[in-house]
Design an enzyme around this catalytic site. Structure first.
Site, short mmCIF file in Angstrom:
data_model
loop_
_atom_site.label_atom_id
_atom_site.label_comp_id
_atom_site.label_asym_id
_atom_site.label_seq_id
_atom_site.Cartn_x
_atom_site.Cartn_y
_atom_site.Cartn_z
N ASP A 14 -5.38 -3.83 -2.65
CA ASP A 14 -4.33 -3.62 -1.66
C ASP A 14 -4.05 -4.89 -0.86
O ASP A 14 -4.95 -5.49 -0.30
CB ASP A 14 -4.80 -2.49 -0.73
N SER A 60 0.83 -1.20 0.00
CA SER A 60 0.00 0.00 0.00
C SER A 60 0.87 1.26 0.00
O SER A 60 1.68 1.46 -0.89
CB SER A 60 -0.94 -0.04 1.21
#
Length: 355
Positions: A205, A69
């Site tokens: 993610d 991320s």
């Protein structure tokens, strides 16, 4: 031809996810680079050489950088785009302000505009490489191998990360662009819509299940450098926080699958669990595993509150002034200046199998 074991010991860097709090990671990396420069200048002085007047780049000191991320975007900035830390901080703050300053209106997948995130990342890639569509995969020998973690959105139950790498691998996503990898690792549900890459595969993610990628970085290093000695693995967090809350301002938020909500709420717990696992693994190898993570102050900073970047900076500065953290930085810099490690990754694999 020299064997892998004769090479300098490996320096590995793992970067957690955490929204705008990722600035904390960059500030701590800057402190490491600053201290490395001071040590180098001491040596240069004894040799009668001119001192360095700019901070060294992380890509020149780490062999492998992996992130999830926010940490994934930073990994690409430092590893694939070879930014110095100050440039990365400037680009990161610009990205945070641009992307999180406007909430998307109406129904849709994600609270913020993925198109705006893509535009900012493409602009950054173009500025650094001359082409916004620059491939993720590097030709020849990579200066610093880099990867980001994502997750296949069609198989949420599989707890296996999908790695987008800058170097050759049998799992390499051929044709993937730098900006696509950045989008894949940052496509957190409730924040940005998923991204389609290649033959219809959708990615989100990897923070859902592995927000702290330190073990993934170590496992990847074992695969890429099986006979190399490990000098250190540096794991940097985005601040310890409470359980992540899920805002539900609209109809779409109420439709988020239960498994996604549970995964999001477990991110903070996952980071510390991975840290404990790494501590156990390196229990007999002191001064090899280093964890830097602000302990207090980040709890009330939401992942998208870009206007609180100054708060992140203040809390990180306070953390780095603590005596025990100061000692950690000193030990880390000493290790990074040493060419020999304590054990090979193959030996570490044997220890890992026993745990």
């Amino acid at each position: 031809m020299s064997s892998e074991a004769e090479h300098p010991s490996l320096k590995l860097l793992a970067l957690d996810g955490g929204g705008i709090r990722g600035l904390s990671e960059l500030l701590m990396i800057k402190e490491v680079m600053h201290r490395l420069m001071l040590e180098e200048n001491k040596k240069r002085k004894t040799l009668g050489l001119a001192p360095l007047d700019t901070l060294p780049k992380p890509c020149d000191h780490f062999d492998l950088i992996g992130g999830t991320s926010t940490g994934g975007i930073i990994a690409l900035m430092l590893g694939r785009l070879r930014m110095d830390v100050d440039t990365a901080i400037m680009c990161y703050e610009h990205l945070a302000k641009k992307v999180f300053s406007e909430v998307k209106r109406g129904l849709g997948d994600g609270k913020f505009k993925a198109s705006k995130l893509e535009a900012v990342i493409k602009s950054t890639v173009a500025e650094m490489t001359g082409d916004s569509e620059t491939p993720l995969l590097e030709g020849g020998e990579a200066v610093c191998r880099t990867f980001v973690c994502a997750r296949n959105a069609q198989n949420m139950n599989a707890n296996i990360p999908v790695l987008f790498r800058t170097y050759d691998s049998h799992e390499t996503h051929t044709g993937c662009k730098i900006w696509e990898a950045a989008r894949a690792t940052s496509a957190a549900p409730t924040f940005f819509k998923r991204i389609k890459i290649g033959r219809g595969q959708h990615f989100i993610d990897r923070g859902l299940g592995s927000n702290n990628p330190s073990k993934v970085v170590l496992d990847e290093a074992k695969r890429v450098f099986p006979n190399r000695q490990i000098g250190c693995i540096v794991s940097i967090g985005t601040g310890q926080g409470g359980i992540i809350s899920i805002d539900r301002p609209g109809f779409f938020q109420r439709l988020i699958p239960t498994d996604v909500i549970e995964a999001l709420q477990g991110i903070a717990t996952d980071c510390e669990a991975k840290h404990e696992e790494m501590l156990a693994l390196f229990d007999n190898s002191p001064n090899t595993y280093f964890r830097l993570n602000v302990e207090q102050g980040m709890q009330n900073i939401k992942l998208s509150e870009w206007e609180k970047l100054s708060n992140v900076e203040a809390h990180t500065a306070q953390y780095m002034r603590r005596k025990e953290v100061e000692k950690t930085f000193t030990l880390l810099v000493n290790v990074m200046g040493t060419h020999m490690g304590q054990l090979t990754l193959e030996q570490l694999s044997m220890a890992d199998s026993i745990l």
